[in-house]
Design an enzyme around this catalytic site. Structure first.
Site, PDB file in Angstrom:
ATOM      1  N   GLY A 107       0.664  -1.209   0.209  1.00 30.63           N
ATOM      2  CA  GLY A 107      -0.403  -0.129  -0.401  1.00 30.63           C
ATOM      3  C   GLY A 107       1.109   1.261  -0.224  1.00 30.63           C
ATOM      4  O   GLY A 107       1.907   1.256  -0.478  1.00 30.63           O
ATOM      5  N   SER A 108       0.429   2.615   0.704  1.00 28.88           N
ATOM      6  CA  SER A 108       1.622   3.408   0.401  1.00 28.88           C
ATOM      7  C   SER A 108       2.029   3.635   1.158  1.00 28.88           C
ATOM      8  O   SER A 108       1.885   3.340   2.507  1.00 28.88           O
ATOM      9  CB  SER A 108       0.018   4.708   0.893  1.00 28.88           C
ATOM     10  OG  SER A 108      -0.482   4.481   2.181  1.00 28.88           O
TER      11      SER A 108
ATOM     12  N   GLU B  70       5.793  -3.799   1.130  1.00 30.91           N
ATOM     13  CA  GLU B  70       5.792  -3.120  -0.506  1.00 30.91           C
ATOM     14  C   GLU B  70       4.681  -2.279  -1.117  1.00 30.91           C
ATOM     15  O   GLU B  70       3.496  -2.279  -0.909  1.00 30.91           O
ATOM     16  CB  GLU B  70       5.268  -4.554  -1.544  1.00 30.91           C
ATOM     17  CG  GLU B  70       5.655  -4.344  -2.964  1.00 30.91           C
ATOM     18  CD  GLU B  70       4.983  -3.984  -3.770  1.00 30.91           C
ATOM     19  OE1 GLU B  70       5.269  -2.254  -4.339  1.00 30.91           O
ATOM     20  OE2 GLU B  70       4.275  -4.414  -4.103  1.00 30.91           O
ATOM     21  N   LEU B  71       5.819  -1.354  -0.757  1.00 33.32           N
ATOM     22  CA  LEU B  71       4.990   0.319  -0.982  1.00 33.32           C
ATOM     23  C   LEU B  71       5.115   1.172  -2.392  1.00 33.32           C
ATOM     24  O   LEU B  71       5.676   0.845  -3.416  1.00 33.32           O
ATOM     25  CB  LEU B  71       6.108   0.989   0.276  1.00 33.32           C
ATOM     26  CG  LEU B  71       5.867   0.286   1.772  1.00 33.32           C
ATOM     27  CD1 LEU B  71       6.700   0.995   2.122  1.00 33.32           C
ATOM     28  CD2 LEU B  71       4.374   0.090   1.876  1.00 33.32           C
TER      29      LEU B  71
ATOM     30  N   GLU C 291       4.437   9.350  -5.326  1.00 35.33           N
ATOM     31  CA  GLU C 291       3.868   8.983  -6.442  1.00 35.33           C
ATOM     32  C   GLU C 291       2.762   9.057  -7.049  1.00 35.33           C
ATOM     33  O   GLU C 291       1.368   9.091  -5.938  1.00 35.33           O
ATOM     34  CB  GLU C 291       4.103   7.680  -5.663  1.00 35.33           C
ATOM     35  CG  GLU C 291       3.194   6.255  -6.353  1.00 35.33           C
ATOM     36  CD  GLU C 291       2.916   5.010  -5.866  1.00 35.33           C
ATOM     37  OE1 GLU C 291       3.439   4.455  -6.248  1.00 35.33           O
ATOM     38  OE2 GLU C 291       2.570   5.119  -4.110  1.00 35.33           O
TER      39      GLU C 291
END
Length: 1091
Positions: A840-841, A860-861, A989
């Site tokens: 996620g963020s 896992e960003l 992002e």
């Protein structure tokens, strides 16, 4: 003319040779004085095993069971008089059930007898009403023809029992030898074409046809034909008790089993069908439904023989002949689902059945509910394991809730419904199929009727387990007594100590003494050799309530959901018979393709008969739970409610964690082949449901159909890789004698699963990012609880539906729980989790890590992936195609979408212009349209944010080359030149279809520009220069560097993860397995030395 005299042989030898010729492998029985010649001939047989039982009734049940599971005669043997009369119950069991069986009884000599009428009973006369054929053998030479004749009769539809009485003197006489009659297969007659035409007309003209699968359809060829019929025509089906498993009950069109004859959930489907296709039904089986003379429902009877009319069964059409062939003929004419067929109500009933039929399966009370016991047995049993039931109250619950995956893996009797058959049947199945796991399940009353056969099982080394459900009463009759309003009286049982009883026979006895012992006990005994008797205390009190007032109230609730049904419609066209060519249909008019802007999206048609949005449960401890409809999933293209999902609260999350924690040891102990089987079976169903999964992604994520299909393909790849890796979790051997101090030391290092894992998956890849957590956990043996994204939970829930059908997974192996953030705190802080896997963020992920405590954490960003185009490799068209796809596929909502593009100044103008031109051609619109490239963003808020970031960068000096104008949820492909590096559209992002482009002159400098970011997930470099490629690989601060492709490439077997703010740890199946396990060393001294 000279003739050669045939050699003389004993008639009993000829008889046994004839049995061998028929393929007989076992003779079960209790021989007597009058069988001694036959017994001696069996002694010399190399092909037939004699199983001497303790009672003739048990021998008969064993022979009938062999006939049931093979379709070939089972054989039992007894003496005359009292031994033969003990076969009568078995003969009735075989006759009503349709199981081919041959009973052999002895008799006093018929040519000369000195004992008068001692033990003489007219057994042939007694057997006449119970058998298809019965005869006393009066001449030894007749044995050859009588064995062939009676076997053929027994095995011909409808199969059943035959009986031969062999007097003592006939068995012992000498007769000329002749070889047995050859055995030729009997081809069944096929249905008459007019009957097929009538059946086709009835099915096609029906509005809501329903298939009912009964005992007569339980044949191998018929089962295949039924599966093809259902798959081709899409007609939902129910089963009778003895039709269970003919089609795998995990099939999406399986509604349920008619465990009782009326007023159950499935009858809400059969009552509303206007046609019931009753396949293989015989009125000797308890009716799956009642017909009434004023019904509008028609019944089509398909069977090997004509229907028998009675007050509750009088079909409107009979199709008589081979069932498999009849189904094939009908399917070949109709070919496909008819457009006017309406199965919406049936699917509503199915959802209700799935929600309620297994209520209380996790009940922790002791003594147990039958639901809990049945769930535990299903969990322990492999897919091909066989459960053989006796008869009792529990049979209703097995019929209702025991999911049966293969034919003849749940043997229950719904015809004679006799007690005493459970243990003998289990023994027979284990003898015939020694590699299969087998449970007999008996009530305490039924077990007592043939418990002496424990000794038989011990004597013959039969590895079988018999479960005794002990309620100290004749529970079924006690229930009937209660419902009829009688006082409770006369049905109690004083039982022995079942453990001591088992041990007295030389078997192993077990008693489940607490709620926590049930599943571990069954998991243990199923893998043990020998004979095991397991006593499980049960309480049917709750069953009385559930099958009484609770069921009535819930059926009433279900009926209230019924939509209004139209009473008239346009006539339909009946397909031509097979020997006629159908009239050609006119070509459809061409469909106009709408322009991409303004965006117009057609609403997705709801299923016919649908009562509203699609409904999904959450999964708690492997089981679907329709707890509420609190979570609305929006169709991202139309903005309307596409589905409603059950949403878990904190209490449910706590239960899921507790279940996963309890399952940890069982999951860790699962052998590799079972873990592999779970994953491989999931792959098979994912392939079968490919388009369903893709369309779900279209709706919940707004993903264009081509991207959606691509993600489904990756889901299948991920599970396939996990299946392969599940049997490749290796360790290592290491010598430790590194100095004289540790001489003789060595070590073995193995990896062990951590335990329960908390998983949180994002919205942008609802299937594959969930799969990258779920698949390695299953591969390694870690239970898990997953929170899918609330905006896109459907993909994960479909995975849950697939996994819920895996019999190998222990209770609590997985839970998939959509929930609010307020209810999800336990996913982070609960110490029972040994690992947190979050995608996620960055802002959320790093805060979760701070609060996670001692558990392992993988993150896992996000990213703002860079792509360096130093040279066009292999050419400019290929580079531009890759960049366009990497930047704008699924509206840029990927953590490795191309966000920053750096182009060598010598080719900058040419590459820039080509990228802009290609971007402007991308079609934006309905994600279900095959031509659409850019679909909607996840919501209007996100589209608005992207628009605002672009406007801010443009105001700061960036130049929008194309795109840049939002249209509701849709944002077009946008290319911005020279965006200021401090702007969000460059430095953060963007997670939208925006790419920033600029030029560079120096390769070393551009690598520094790539690294000037708080992210480091992946980067791409196009170059022919191998030195530059290695320089980029060694100096770019990212988890991965992709040479001659964009950073958006992810191969599902690669290590995948980032550095800096982009994450911690790695995904990719083999690497995730390492994260989900921990090494453990066994240090050894002087191992292997004999002195």
């Amino acid at each position: 003319m000279m003739t050669t005299m045939a050699a003389e042989v004993r008639a009993s030898d000829l008889f046994v040779e004839s049995l061998e010729n028929e393929g007989v492998e076992f003779v079960f029985g209790l021989p007597g004085e009058e069988n001694l010649d036959v017994l001696d001939s069996l002694r010399k047989s190399k092909k037939i095993k004699l199983v001497v039982c303790k009672h003739e009734q048990a021998a008969g049940f064993m022979a009938a069971t062999i006939g049931r599971v093979t379709g070939k005669i089972g054989v039992c043997l007894s003496t005359l008089g009292p031994g033969a009369t003990n076969f009568t119950t078995c003969a009735a069991y075989s006759q009503l059930g349709g199981y081919p069986m041959m009973m052999i009884t002895g008799q006093k000599p018929i040519r000369a007898s000195k004992q008068g009428s001692f033990q003489i009973v007219d057994i042939v006369q007694m057997m006449t009403p119970l058998c298809k054929f019965t005869k006393q053998v009066s001449e030894g030479e007749l044995l050859l023809s009588l064995v062939r004749r009676s076997t053929k009769i027994a095995e011909t539809e409808k199969p059943g029992p035959v009986h031969l009485e062999i007097p003592e003197d006939i068995a012992g006489e000498s007769v000329p030898y002749h070889p047995p009659f050859p055995v030729f297969p009997v081809r069944r007659a096929i249905a008459e074409m007019k009957a097929i035409d009538s059946a086709v007309k009835m099915i096609v003209e029906a509005r809501s046809p329903l298939l009912c699968i009964a005992a007569g359809a339980n044949r191998a060829r018929t089962a295949r034909a039924l599966r093809q019929f259902v798959d081709a025509l899409g007609i939902p089906f129910i089963t009778t008790q003895q039709g269970k498993g003919v089609i795998d009950e995990r099939h999406p069109l399986f509604i349920g089993t008619a465990a009782i004859s009326a007023n159950d959930y499935v009858h809400c489907a059969s009552d509303e069908a206007d046609l019931i296709i009753n396949c293989g039904h015989d009125t000797v089986e308890k009716p799956p439904f009642f017909m009434h003379r004023d019904d509008r429902t028609k019944v089509l009877h398909i069977n090997f023989y004509a229907s028998e009319v009675d007050e509750v069964y009088f079909p409107h059409c009979d199709v008589v002949g081979d069932i498999a062939n009849a189904l094939w003929q009908i399917k070949e004419v109709i070919k496909e689902p008819q457009p006017h067929w309406d199965f919406g109500w049936f699917m509503t009933v199915k959802q209700f059945v799935d929600k309620h039929v297994a209520d209380h399966w996790q009940d922790t009370r002791y003594p147990f509910t039958p639901q809990r016991v049945i769930a535990a047995i299903r969990q322990a049993m492999p897919e091909d394991g066989v459960v053989c039931l006796d008869n009792g109250m529990y049979k209703v619950w097995f019929a209702r809730m025991y999911k049966t995956y293969r034919q003849n893996t749940l043997l229950l009797d719904n015809a004679l419904a006799t007690m005493g058959a459970g243990l003998p049947s289990a023994m027979a199945v284990k003898l015939k199929y020694p590699d299969h796991k087998v449970f007999g399940v008996c009530g305490d009353g039924g077990f007592a009727m043939n418990s002496q056969e424990i000794a038989t099982a011990v004597e013959h080394g039969i590895d079988v387990t018999c479960i005794v459900l002990n309620d100290n009463a004749y529970g079924m009759i006690e229930w009937k007594q209660h419902t009829a309003g009688f006082q409770k009286w006369g049905l109690g049982i004083v039982n022995p100590d079942f453990v001591a009883l088992a041990e007295s026979f030389g078997a192993h006895g077990h008693r489940v003494n607490s709620s926590e012992e049930l599943e571990p006990t069954l998991e243990k005994v199923i893998n043990l050799k020998g004979v095991h008797i397991v006593e499980i205390p049960v309480d049917y009190t709750l069953s009385t309530e559930i099958l009484g007032p609770v069921l009535a109230e819930r059926v009433k609730e279900l009926v209230s959901l019924k939509p209004k049904i139209p009473v008239a419609r346009e006539p339909v066209e009946v397909p031509a018979p097979m020997d006629k060519e159908p009239e050609p249909k006119p070509e459809p008019a061409p469909v106009a393709v709408p322009a991409p802007v303004p965006v117009k999206v057609e609403k997705q048609a709801a299923p016919k008969g649908s009562t509203g949005p699609l409904k999904y449960p959450y999964y708690l401890g492997n089981v679907p739970v329709f707890a509420n409809e609190d979570l609305e999933v929006i169709d991202k293209a139309t903005g309307e409610v596409h589905a409603v999902c059950a949403q878990a609260d904190e209490a449910v999350v706590d239960k899921a964690i507790a279940a996963a924690d309890r399952a940890s040891k069982q999951m860790a102990a699962m052998p590799s082949y079972k873990r592999k089987a779970v994953l491989e079976r999931a792959v098979v169903e994912m392939k079968e449901r490919f388009e369903e999964l893709a369309l779900a992604l279209c709706a919940e994520a707004g993903k264009p159909i081509k991207d959606a299909r691509g993600e489904v393909g990756r889901l299948i790849d991920t599970f396939t890789i996990a299946a392969e890796e599940s049997v490749r979790i290796y360790g290592e051997y290491a010598p430790l004698d590194i100095s004289s101090r540790v001489e003789g030391f060595s070590s073995i290092v193995r990896r062990f699963p951590l335990g329960a894992i908390s998983m949180v998956s994002p919205f942008n890849f609802p299937l594959n990012l969930a799969a990258h957590k779920i698949a390695p956990a299953l591969a390694v043996g870690c239970p898990f609880v997953m929170k899918p994204a609330s905006r896109t939970p459907i993909g994960a829930l479909i995975i849950g539906d697939i996994l819920s059908k895996a019999p190998e997974l222990p209770a609590g192996a997985f839970s998939i729980l959509p929930c609010t953030r307020a209810s999800a705190d336990l996913f982070t802080v609960d110490p029972r989790f040994k690992m947190l896997s979050f995608t996620g963020s960055p802002d959320v992920g790093w805060k979760m890590k701070e609060r996670a405590g001692k558990k392992k954490v993988t993150l896992e960003l996000g990213g703002n992936a860079a792509c360096i185009i130093d040279e066009v490799v292999p050419d400019i068209d290929a580079v531009v195609k890759s960049v366009i796809h990497g930047a704008f596929y699924q509206s840029g909502q990927s953590c490795i979408s191309v966000q920053r593009i750096f182009v060598n100044a010598s080719i900058y103008g040419r590459v820039r212009d080509a990228i802009v031109a290609a971007s402007q051609k991308l079609r934006m619109g309905d994600p279900r349209d095959e031509a659409t490239f850019i679909g909607p963003m996840i919501d209007v808020k996100e589209a608005d944010r992207v628009e605002r970031w672009v406007e801010e960068a443009e105001a700061a000096g960036g130049k929008v080359l194309c795109g840049g104008v939002r249209n509701g949820r849709f944002y077009p492909a946008t290319v911005m030149e020279n965006a200021p590096h401090q702007c969000d559209v460059y430095s953060n992002e963007v997670f939208g279809p925006v790419a920033c482009i600029e030029s560079y002159d120096d390769f070393e400098n551009v690598v520094e520009r790539v690294n000037a970011s708080r992210f480091g997930l992946q980067a791409g470099v196009f170059t022919r220069n191998v030195n530059k490629a290695f320089f980029a690989f060694e100096n770019i601060e990212a988890g991965g560097v992709v040479i001659n492709e964009v950073p958006s490439v992810r191969v599902d077997s690669q290590p995948y993860g980032g550095v800096k703010d982009s994450g911690l740890g790695r995904e990719g199946i083999r690497y995730a397995i390492e994260d989900m396990t921990e090494p453990r060393v066994m240090v050894m001294k002087n191992v292997g030395k004999l002195q």
